[in-house]
Scaffold this motif. Structure first.
Motif, PDB file in Angstrom:
ATOM      1  N   THR A 137       1.283  -3.604  -7.198  1.00 48.87           N
ATOM      2  CA  THR A 137       1.833  -4.802  -7.240  1.00 48.87           C
ATOM      3  C   THR A 137       3.573  -4.637  -7.762  1.00 48.87           C
ATOM      4  O   THR A 137       3.520  -4.095  -8.919  1.00 48.87           O
ATOM      5  N   TYR A 138       4.435  -5.319  -7.373  1.00 48.54           N
ATOM      6  CA  TYR A 138       5.713  -5.285  -7.721  1.00 48.54           C
ATOM      7  C   TYR A 138       6.557  -6.599  -7.527  1.00 48.54           C
ATOM      8  O   TYR A 138       6.012  -7.395  -6.644  1.00 48.54           O
ATOM      9  N   SER A 139       7.508  -6.799  -8.256  1.00 50.90           N
ATOM     10  CA  SER A 139       8.427  -7.868  -8.163  1.00 50.90           C
ATOM     11  C   SER A 139       9.845  -7.228  -8.012  1.00 50.90           C
ATOM     12  O   SER A 139       9.940  -5.958  -8.198  1.00 50.90           O
ATOM     13  N   VAL A 140      10.597  -7.973  -7.259  1.00 48.17           N
ATOM     14  CA  VAL A 140      12.129  -7.576  -7.230  1.00 48.17           C
ATOM     15  C   VAL A 140      12.938  -8.427  -7.620  1.00 48.17           C
ATOM     16  O   VAL A 140      12.909  -9.644  -7.641  1.00 48.17           O
ATOM     17  N   ASP A 192       0.860  -1.186   0.107  1.00 47.94           N
ATOM     18  CA  ASP A 192      -0.054  -0.126   0.071  1.00 47.94           C
ATOM     19  C   ASP A 192       0.824   1.296   0.018  1.00 47.94           C
ATOM     20  O   ASP A 192       1.865   1.332   0.848  1.00 47.94           O
ATOM     21  N   VAL A 193       0.778   2.130  -1.038  1.00 46.41           N
ATOM     22  CA  VAL A 193       1.672   3.062  -1.078  1.00 46.41           C
ATOM     23  C   VAL A 193       0.784   4.513  -0.976  1.00 46.41           C
ATOM     24  O   VAL A 193      -0.219   4.561  -1.571  1.00 46.41           O
ATOM     25  N   HIS A 199       9.432   7.401  -6.763  1.00 44.12           N
ATOM     26  CA  HIS A 199       9.592   8.023  -5.348  1.00 44.12           C
ATOM     27  C   HIS A 199       8.872   7.425  -4.129  1.00 44.12           C
ATOM     28  O   HIS A 199       9.289   6.857  -3.158  1.00 44.12           O
ATOM     29  N   ALA A 200       7.578   7.622  -4.475  1.00 41.99           N
ATOM     30  CA  ALA A 200       6.625   7.210  -3.339  1.00 41.99           C
ATOM     31  C   ALA A 200       6.543   5.681  -3.210  1.00 41.99           C
ATOM     32  O   ALA A 200       6.537   5.035  -2.108  1.00 41.99           O
ATOM     33  N   ILE A 201       6.664   4.716  -4.534  1.00 43.04           N
ATOM     34  CA  ILE A 201       6.859   3.211  -4.302  1.00 43.04           C
ATOM     35  C   ILE A 201       8.161   2.974  -3.336  1.00 43.04           C
ATOM     36  O   ILE A 201       8.049   2.049  -2.640  1.00 43.04           O
ATOM     37  N   GLU A 215       9.108  -0.821   4.488  1.00 44.55           N
ATOM     38  CA  GLU A 215       8.419  -2.057   4.838  1.00 44.55           C
ATOM     39  C   GLU A 215       9.492  -3.295   5.063  1.00 44.55           C
ATOM     40  O   GLU A 215       9.148  -4.119   5.840  1.00 44.55           O
ATOM     41  N   ARG A 216      10.526  -3.180   4.202  1.00 49.44           N
ATOM     42  CA  ARG A 216      11.089  -4.496   4.239  1.00 49.44           C
ATOM     43  C   ARG A 216      12.744  -4.216   3.703  1.00 49.44           C
ATOM     44  O   ARG A 216      12.712  -3.239   2.809  1.00 49.44           O
ATOM     45  N   GLY A 217      13.818  -4.855   3.775  1.00 52.31           N
ATOM     46  CA  GLY A 217      14.950  -4.955   3.082  1.00 52.31           C
ATOM     47  C   GLY A 217      15.161  -6.037   2.404  1.00 52.31           C
ATOM     48  O   GLY A 217      14.341  -7.055   2.377  1.00 52.31           O
TER      49      GLY A 217
END
Length: 347
Positions: free
Chosen positions: A165-168, A157-158, A200-202, A209-211
């Motif tokens: 929805t995103y992948s890394v 949630d941004v 920038h917001a995402i 939220e995470r590393g």
């Protein structure tokens, strides 16, 4: 004490991203490897990066590549990459520009046809293939780092955007990969500012939220990159094309699609079963420049499946100049001046 310093530069670009190649004016750096020399600059002597990426000498959208003697006997030269986000261990566009500069300066003798040589990046040895025609460097193909998908289709949630929805992927740095159309973008140049604000917001939300931890490098810091993905078009049996845009935190939309961004796309397409070894993806930027990524095979690195790949692009020489740094210039902060002095830049 000298009241000014001089640094020799060759400005280049690949795909629109300007890489400032530092060719002289910096003394020997401590460290037994290019990686250790990069860590010295990052931790103890950040002035060169700041000087050349900040006013009045540069802007954050540029990159800096410092040419250093290689420490690996297999390499012709070493290079250290500097960007607004810090010191990435690898970059495709910077590698293309550095290889082009070395050839144009004669530091690597230019040969007609196809020639190969190796460079030493902070990430390690990089195989280079240069195509020279009529004395002109027409293209550089460099190895992309082994890339892989760390996270597939997570949601976050941004603020101001809602659920994204995103992948890394990891391809030399961690990249968030998002579908541009899901966020209302068609990836045109007129959208650049809004793309930067959205990215920038995402990135801020993901960082909060995470590393992310690399399978051998461990914690490599907060996620620094986001890649907007356009629809993938198949242009021939083994070739695909997609509009793309890469964001570097904080605040920069790259002029090119970037080499590591292209490698990240290949990793995602392989993960989703959309490409086979030998397939190519051309990523096309907001300015209609592009790089071509080739998926060469699936490897294994310490138990981690990785996408092996190559990136092809063309570098252009823009200028050669001496940069003069004046000690009494109020635009040059005292700690930048002292850092440059520590690098033994001759006056």
């Amino acid at each position: 004490m000298a009241h000014n310093l001089k640094i020799q530069l060759m400005d280049t670009h690949a795909g629109g991203d300007v890489s400032r190649i530092v060719t002289g004016g910096v003394g020997p750096l401590p460290g037994a490897s290019v990686r250790q020399q990069m860590e010295y600059l990052r931790d103890d002597a950040d002035g060169l990066r700041r000087l050349l990426l900040e006013e009045p000498y540069g802007i954050p959208e540029m990159s800096v590549d410092l040419i250093v003697p290689a420490t690996d006997p297999e390499a012709e030269w070493g290079y250290i990459i500097m960007e607004v986000m810090g010191y990435p261990i690898y970059s495709g566009s910077n590698t293309i520009c550095t290889a082009t500069a070395l050839l144009e300066l004669g530091l690597v003798p230019k040969q007609e046809g196809v020639q190969t040589f190796k460079l030493e990046a902070p990430a390690g040895l990089v195989q280079i293939e240069a195509r020279v025609q009529g004395g002109v460097v027409e293209s550089i193909t460099c190895e992309g780092l082994p890339s892989y998908i760390h996270t597939h289709r997570a949601a976050i949630d941004v603020p101001g955007l809602g659920e994204v929805t995103y992948s890394v992927a990891y391809s030399g740095g961690f990249y968030a990969l998002v579908e541009a159309a899901d966020l209302g973008f068609s990836l045109e140049a007129s959208e650049e500012r809004q793309l930067a604000e959205t990215a920038h917001a995402i990135v801020e939300a993901i960082q909060a939220e995470r590393g992310f931890f690399h399978y051998t490098l461990g914690d490599v810091g907060p996620l620094p990159f986001l890649h907007f993905m356009g629809p993938v078009e198949q242009v021939s049996r083994h070739a695909y094309r997609s509009r793309s845009a890469t964001y570097v935190h904080p605040g920069v939309i790259c002029r090119s699609t970037t080499g590591t961004g292209t490698s990240a796309r290949l990793a995602l397409m392989q993960y989703e079963g959309r490409i086979q070894p030998g397939d190519m993806l051309e990523t096309v930027s907001l300015r209609n420049t592009g790089f071509i990524g080739t998926y060469t095979g699936l490897g294994d690195a310490d138990g981690q499946p990785v996408v092996e790949n190559r990136i092809t692009g063309k570098g252009y020489v823009l200028s050669q100049a001496d940069v003069v740094v004046n000690q009494d210039d109020a635009m040059v902060s005292g700690n930048v001046w002292e850092s440059l002095r520590a690098l033994q830049v001759p006056g």
